[in-house]
Write a protein that holds these residues in place. Structure first.
Motif, PDB file in Angstrom:
ATOM      1  N   LEU A  13       0.837  -1.201   0.000  1.00  0.00           N
ATOM      2  CA  LEU A  13       0.000   0.000   0.000  1.00  0.00           C
ATOM      3  C   LEU A  13       0.871   1.248   0.000  1.00  0.00           C
ATOM      4  O   LEU A  13       1.783   1.375   0.817  1.00  0.00           O
ATOM      5  CB  LEU A  13      -0.913  -0.009   1.224  1.00  0.00           C
ATOM      6  N   ASP A  14       0.593   2.131  -0.925  1.00  0.00           N
ATOM      7  CA  ASP A  14       1.324   3.385  -1.043  1.00  0.00           C
ATOM      8  C   ASP A  14       1.014   4.276   0.172  1.00  0.00           C
ATOM      9  O   ASP A  14      -0.090   4.256   0.713  1.00  0.00           O
ATOM     10  CB  ASP A  14       0.871   4.082  -2.342  1.00  0.00           C
ATOM     11  N   TYR A  15       2.021   5.061   0.585  1.00  0.00           N
ATOM     12  CA  TYR A  15       1.810   6.020   1.685  1.00  0.00           C
ATOM     13  C   TYR A  15       0.604   6.915   1.394  1.00  0.00           C
ATOM     14  O   TYR A  15      -0.170   7.240   2.283  1.00  0.00           O
ATOM     15  CB  TYR A  15       3.047   6.908   1.867  1.00  0.00           C
ATOM     16  N   ASP A  16       0.459   7.321   0.121  1.00  0.00           N
ATOM     17  CA  ASP A  16      -0.596   8.270  -0.244  1.00  0.00           C
ATOM     18  C   ASP A  16      -1.987   7.734   0.071  1.00  0.00           C
ATOM     19  O   ASP A  16      -2.903   8.508   0.379  1.00  0.00           O
ATOM     20  CB  ASP A  16      -0.502   8.620  -1.736  1.00  0.00           C
ATOM     21  N   GLN A  17      -2.161   6.408  -0.034  1.00  0.00           N
ATOM     22  CA  GLN A  17      -3.479   5.840   0.252  1.00  0.00           C
ATOM     23  C   GLN A  17      -3.821   5.989   1.741  1.00  0.00           C
ATOM     24  O   GLN A  17      -4.967   6.258   2.099  1.00  0.00           O
ATOM     25  CB  GLN A  17      -3.517   4.369  -0.181  1.00  0.00           C
ATOM     26  N   TYR A  18      -2.815   5.814   2.594  1.00  0.00           N
ATOM     27  CA  TYR A  18      -3.036   6.023   4.030  1.00  0.00           C
ATOM     28  C   TYR A  18      -3.293   7.501   4.334  1.00  0.00           C
ATOM     29  O   TYR A  18      -4.163   7.835   5.137  1.00  0.00           O
ATOM     30  CB  TYR A  18      -1.835   5.525   4.840  1.00  0.00           C
ATOM     31  N   PHE A  19      -2.526   8.380   3.687  1.00  0.00           N
ATOM     32  CA  PHE A  19      -2.745   9.824   3.883  1.00  0.00           C
ATOM     33  C   PHE A  19      -4.173  10.203   3.504  1.00  0.00           C
ATOM     34  O   PHE A  19      -4.831  10.977   4.194  1.00  0.00           O
ATOM     35  CB  PHE A  19      -1.753  10.641   3.042  1.00  0.00           C
ATOM     36  N   SER A  20      -4.654   9.633   2.397  1.00  0.00           N
ATOM     37  CA  SER A  20      -5.994   9.936   1.907  1.00  0.00           C
ATOM     38  C   SER A  20      -7.066   9.451   2.894  1.00  0.00           C
ATOM     39  O   SER A  20      -8.007  10.186   3.220  1.00  0.00           O
ATOM     40  CB  SER A  20      -6.192   9.271   0.535  1.00  0.00           C
ATOM     41  N   VAL A  21      -6.912   8.217   3.378  1.00  0.00           N
ATOM     42  CA  VAL A  21      -7.886   7.654   4.331  1.00  0.00           C
ATOM     43  C   VAL A  21      -7.910   8.478   5.616  1.00  0.00           C
ATOM     44  O   VAL A  21      -8.983   8.774   6.166  1.00  0.00           O
ATOM     45  CB  VAL A  21      -7.550   6.166   4.634  1.00  0.00           C
ATOM     46  N   VAL A  22      -6.739   8.870   6.103  1.00  0.00           N
ATOM     47  CA  VAL A  22      -6.653   9.644   7.350  1.00  0.00           C
ATOM     48  C   VAL A  22      -7.282  11.031   7.168  1.00  0.00           C
ATOM     49  O   VAL A  22      -7.954  11.538   8.073  1.00  0.00           O
ATOM     50  CB  VAL A  22      -5.179   9.752   7.824  1.00  0.00           C
ATOM     51  N   ASP A  23      -7.103  11.645   6.004  1.00  0.00           N
ATOM     52  CA  ASP A  23      -7.745  12.941   5.731  1.00  0.00           C
ATOM     53  C   ASP A  23      -9.266  12.811   5.741  1.00  0.00           C
ATOM     54  O   ASP A  23      -9.980  13.661   6.288  1.00  0.00           O
ATOM     55  CB  ASP A  23      -7.273  13.492   4.380  1.00  0.00           C
ATOM     56  N   LEU A  24      -9.772  11.721   5.141  1.00  0.00           N
ATOM     57  CA  LEU A  24     -11.221  11.484   5.122  1.00  0.00           C
ATOM     58  C   LEU A  24     -11.740  11.263   6.543  1.00  0.00           C
ATOM     59  O   LEU A  24     -12.819  11.750   6.906  1.00  0.00           O
ATOM     60  CB  LEU A  24     -11.549  10.262   4.250  1.00  0.00           C
ATOM     61  N   ALA A  25     -10.965  10.546   7.353  1.00  0.00           N
ATOM     62  CA  ALA A  25     -11.363  10.297   8.753  1.00  0.00           C
ATOM     63  C   ALA A  25     -11.409  11.605   9.534  1.00  0.00           C
ATOM     64  O   ALA A  25     -12.316  11.825  10.344  1.00  0.00           O
ATOM     65  CB  ALA A  25     -10.394   9.307   9.406  1.00  0.00           C
ATOM     66  N   PHE A  26     -10.431  12.482   9.286  1.00  0.00           N
ATOM     67  CA  PHE A  26     -10.385  13.761   9.993  1.00  0.00           C
ATOM     68  C   PHE A  26     -11.600  14.622   9.644  1.00  0.00           C
ATOM     69  O   PHE A  26     -12.111  15.378  10.482  1.00  0.00           O
ATOM     70  CB  PHE A  26      -9.101  14.518   9.645  1.00  0.00           C
ATOM     71  N   GLU A  27     -12.085  14.491   8.399  1.00  0.00           N
ATOM     72  CA  GLU A  27     -13.254  15.265   7.947  1.00  0.00           C
ATOM     73  C   GLU A  27     -14.570  14.633   8.395  1.00  0.00           C
ATOM     74  O   GLU A  27     -15.646  15.078   7.983  1.00  0.00           O
ATOM     75  CB  GLU A  27     -13.233  15.372   6.419  1.00  0.00           C
ATOM     76  N   ASN A  28     -14.507  13.575   9.226  1.00  0.00           N
ATOM     77  CA  ASN A  28     -15.693  12.825   9.689  1.00  0.00           C
ATOM     78  C   ASN A  28     -16.497  12.258   8.518  1.00  0.00           C
ATOM     79  O   ASN A  28     -17.712  12.096   8.611  1.00  0.00           O
ATOM     80  CB  ASN A  28     -16.610  13.704  10.558  1.00  0.00           C
ATOM     81  N   ASN A  29     -15.796  11.949   7.439  1.00  0.00           N
ATOM     82  CA  ASN A  29     -16.459  11.451   6.225  1.00  0.00           C
ATOM     83  C   ASN A  29     -16.503   9.920   6.260  1.00  0.00           C
ATOM     84  O   ASN A  29     -15.660   9.239   5.664  1.00  0.00           O
ATOM     85  CB  ASN A  29     -15.685  11.947   4.993  1.00  0.00           C
ATOM     86  N   ILE A  30     -17.499   9.391   6.979  1.00  0.00           N
ATOM     87  CA  ILE A  30     -17.591   7.929   7.135  1.00  0.00           C
ATOM     88  C   ILE A  30     -17.830   7.231   5.794  1.00  0.00           C
ATOM     89  O   ILE A  30     -17.133   6.263   5.468  1.00  0.00           O
ATOM     90  CB  ILE A  30     -18.670   7.558   8.170  1.00  0.00           C
TER      91      ILE A  30
END
Length: 363
Positions: free
Chosen positions: A233-250
């Motif tokens: 898994l690319d680092y960017d995919q984790y960065f993207s998921v964490v950004d979505l989590a921070f935005e409360n975007n379930i």
């Protein structure tokens, strides 16, 4: 069509100063040669692909050069290499001990390199003992092994032991940079760092991955292509998921997870990796712990940037949520749901500053 030579052979070190990451061994050997204090039996041990056989060959050639038993075109006489994996019987060792008795016709020493020496049978070890204890003055034995614990103590006590260590990620990355520049290959620092990380301390493995990636990327090694070839898994995919989590975007977080699963990645590896990502975000919040993140410089900068959004307690809770899902994944009757619940909890962390630790972890 020209024969392709793999990088591990093409760039195999020919001198001690070009051996990567084993200065503690190469310096000792150089001093031993210059001070005429070289033992007659040496044992090189350590993980695969770290330079044991390479150092044995360099040492043998150095002895030959000092001894004057090298031809004008650089051919080294009196070096005998035996693979103990395929010549492991007592008869093979008896043949060797019979040869050892005879002095060299040219020069002063005969050097015997025995690779994978732990593969010798018990009878072969015992047949070798006396020769190793009292070798003729003209014989030098260099033994190499990846599994020192399989060698009987009576052999170990007769050898001068050199422990080779795993090569650091930074050393492997630097070596790959030099090769890439020699070959005229474009590269991203983070891609080479990922290769070095995946090699797990073995330079030969790193060069093998480098060759495969070079063929795939047509001379332009990027982080995305490295992640694709190495199936990680690319680092960017984790960065993207964490950004979505921070935005409360379930919904967005669950959709991103679904896409990752559809690409064939194991949800268990994903949630464990996400826990490591949150841990790295904690490290990135303090400049003194930034060096504890195992990633390239550009990726470290991304961690530092993303970590500013989160408060420390949220990151601690996030690590605990991921760790809980990781521990319970295999025991769950619905493992995917375990990961999805964790993602929903992560996406609720920054909602109202509420602590959303699992009730089950409090019991």
């Amino acid at each position: 069509m020209e024969n392709f030579i793999v990088s591990a052979r093409k760039y195999r070190p020919q001198e001690f100063d070009t051996v990567v990451g084993q200065a503690h061994v190469t310096d000792t050997l150089e001093h031993a040669i210059s001070n005429n204090q070289l033992a007659q039996a040496l044992l090189f041990c350590g993980p695969r692909g770290v330079g044991k056989t390479t150092c044995a060959r360099i040492l043998a050639r150095k002895i030959n050069e000092i001894d004057g038993s090298t031809s004008e075109d650089g051919f080294a006489y009196n070096i005998f290499e035996l693979d103990a994996a395929s010549n492991n019987s007592v008869d093979d060792i008896r043949d060797l001990t019979d040869q050892v008795r005879f002095a060299p016709q040219v020069g002063k020493y005969k050097i015997y390199i025995i690779d994978e020496v732990h593969m010798l049978s018990s009878a072969a070890f015992n047949a070798f003992l006396k020769t190793l204890e009292e070798p003729p003055a003209h014989a030098i034995f260099i033994l190499a092994t990846t599994e020192k614990h399989k060698i009987i103590p009576t052999i170990l006590s007769r050898c001068q032991i050199y422990d080779f260590k795993r090569i650091t990620i930074e050393d492997i990355q630097e070596h790959l940079k030099k090769i890439a520049e020699k070959e005229g290959v474009k590269y991203e620092d983070d891609a080479l760092y990922l290769i070095a990380q995946k090699a797990d301390g073995a330079l030969r493995d790193a060069l093998s991955i480098f060759d495969r990636l070079l063929t795939f990327s047509q001379g332009n090694i990027t982080l995305a292509k490295a992640a694709e070839v190495l199936n990680i898994l690319d680092y960017d995919q984790y960065f993207s998921v964490v950004d979505l989590a921070f935005e409360n975007n379930i919904p967005g977080t669950l959709s991103a997870f679904n896409e990752i699963v559809k690409k064939g990645f194991d949800p268990h590896i994903f949630i464990a990796g996400l826990g490591s990502h949150f841990r790295d975000l904690m490290m990135a919040q303090n400049p003194s712990t930034l060096s504890l993140i195992e990633a390239g410089e550009k990726t470290k900068a991304k961690y530092a940037e993303q970590s500013k959004k989160w408060i420390p307690q949220q990151l601690i809770d996030a690590v605990e949520i991921c760790n809980f899902a990781d521990i319970n994944y295999k025991n769950s009757k619905n493992p995917r749901l375990t990961v999805e619940i964790a993602l929903m909890q992560l996406s609720s962390l920054s909602a109202n500053g509420i602590d959303v630790k699992k009730k089950s972890s409090e019991s």
